[in-house]
Design an enzyme around this catalytic site. Structure first.
Site, PDB file in Angstrom:
ATOM      1  N   TYR A  28     -44.330 -31.987   2.517  1.00 50.20           N
ATOM      2  CA  TYR A  28     -43.457 -30.889   2.098  1.00 50.20           C
ATOM      3  C   TYR A  28     -42.513 -30.493   3.225  1.00 50.20           C
ATOM      4  O   TYR A  28     -41.307 -30.325   3.020  1.00 50.20           O
ATOM      5  CB  TYR A  28     -44.317 -29.697   1.678  1.00 50.20           C
ATOM      6  CG  TYR A  28     -43.546 -28.421   1.465  1.00 50.20           C
ATOM      7  CD1 TYR A  28     -42.812 -28.212   0.298  1.00 50.20           C
ATOM      8  CD2 TYR A  28     -43.548 -27.412   2.434  1.00 50.20           C
ATOM      9  CE1 TYR A  28     -42.105 -27.035   0.093  1.00 50.20           C
ATOM     10  CE2 TYR A  28     -42.846 -26.228   2.235  1.00 50.20           C
ATOM     11  CZ  TYR A  28     -42.124 -26.047   1.073  1.00 50.20           C
ATOM     12  OH  TYR A  28     -41.423 -24.890   0.882  1.00 50.20           O
ATOM     13  N   SER A  82     -37.431 -23.592   4.561  1.00 49.85           N
ATOM     14  CA  SER A  82     -38.781 -23.102   4.853  1.00 49.85           C
ATOM     15  C   SER A  82     -39.058 -23.264   6.328  1.00 49.85           C
ATOM     16  O   SER A  82     -38.565 -24.199   6.978  1.00 49.85           O
ATOM     17  CB  SER A  82     -39.827 -23.879   4.046  1.00 49.85           C
ATOM     18  OG  SER A  82     -41.134 -23.568   4.483  1.00 49.85           O
TER      19      SER A  82
END
Length: 248
Positions: free
Chosen positions: A157, A144
């Protein structure tokens, strides 16, 4: 093995209900992928995903798999490879967590880290070993853009994806020359119903298209959308006091 059109004939999707993973499976089935293994926790959603792929003409099978149950990874995933070669493994599982809640709930934060990093490392190594033993195949790891630099909005995250990204890069280097191809995919925010679009956001279908193209090119890193690479590079060099104030 890949067919005459260069498409993998078999796919193991780790994260069998992943929107990106299923979009990729549908795209590859249209390119002659015939066998798809959906690995995930048993659920009506997982069963429905398998049924939807069967309707497209694929042989779709369900594999019980829990990212947090690392002790069972070798056995569960080994059963898939024992039935025949796997051309492509797509590691697409992960959880976003809730940054505000998780900051005050260490157990919840640890669950995010264990799912996105520890579980992914375990599954990736099991699959990498099996791919190396068969002498060919690709391992695609969904990272990501959140892993590029710590942000106030999602650093729990983001840190888990940063660790996974570095791990996958190193694994790719370790497997270089073995016949196994490792590709890291770094999407921006993925559009979902009911949430406003973020700048340079993308869709599961766009990521699936980028994965297919990256496989054909034997890419090592893929950004989705492509211009995100330049934005991330620029943000990486922004002084920290200014970075704190940016709406990213």
């Amino acid at each position: 093995m890949k067919d005459a059109f260069g498409a993998p004939q078999s796919l193991l999707l780790l994260g069998g209900t992943s929107a990106i993973g299923l979009a990729t499976a549908r795209r590859l089935i249209a390119r002659r992928t015939r066998t798809v293994w959906l690995a995930g926790r048993p659920s009506p959603e997982l069963a429905a995903a398998a049924a939807s792929l069967r309707a497209l003409g694929a042989e779709a099978r369900v594999v019980p798999f829990d990212a947090l149950d690392t002790d069972a990874h070798a056995e569960r995933l080994g059963q898939v490879f024992a039935e025949g070669d796997v051309d492509l493994v797509l590691l697409a599982f992960g959880v976003l967590g809730d940054q505000t809640r998780d900051e005050s709930d260490p157990a919840a934060a640890v669950r995010v880290a264990q799912t996105n990093y520890t579980g992914a490392v375990s599954a990736a190594l099991v699959c990498a070993g099996a791919l190396q033993a068969q002498g060919h195949g690709s391992l695609v790891v969904l990272s990501s853009v959140a892993g590029e630099r710590g942000r106030r909005a999602d650093f729990i995250y983001g840190s888990s994806k940063a660790g996974l990204d570095v791990f996958a890069q190193g694994l790719g280097d370790a497997l270089h020359g073995t016949g196994v191809h490792v590709m890291v995919v770094r999407p921006g925010a993925v559009r979902t119903a009911g949430r406003p679009d973020a700048p340079l956001s993308t869709t599961p279908e766009a990521v699936a298209g980028a994965i297919e193209l990256g496989l054909r090119r034997r890419s090592e890193t893929v950004w989705v959308p492509g211009p995100l690479r330049l934005v991330a590079s620029a943000l990486r060099h922004v002084p920290r006091p200014l970075h704190r104030r940016l709406p990213v």
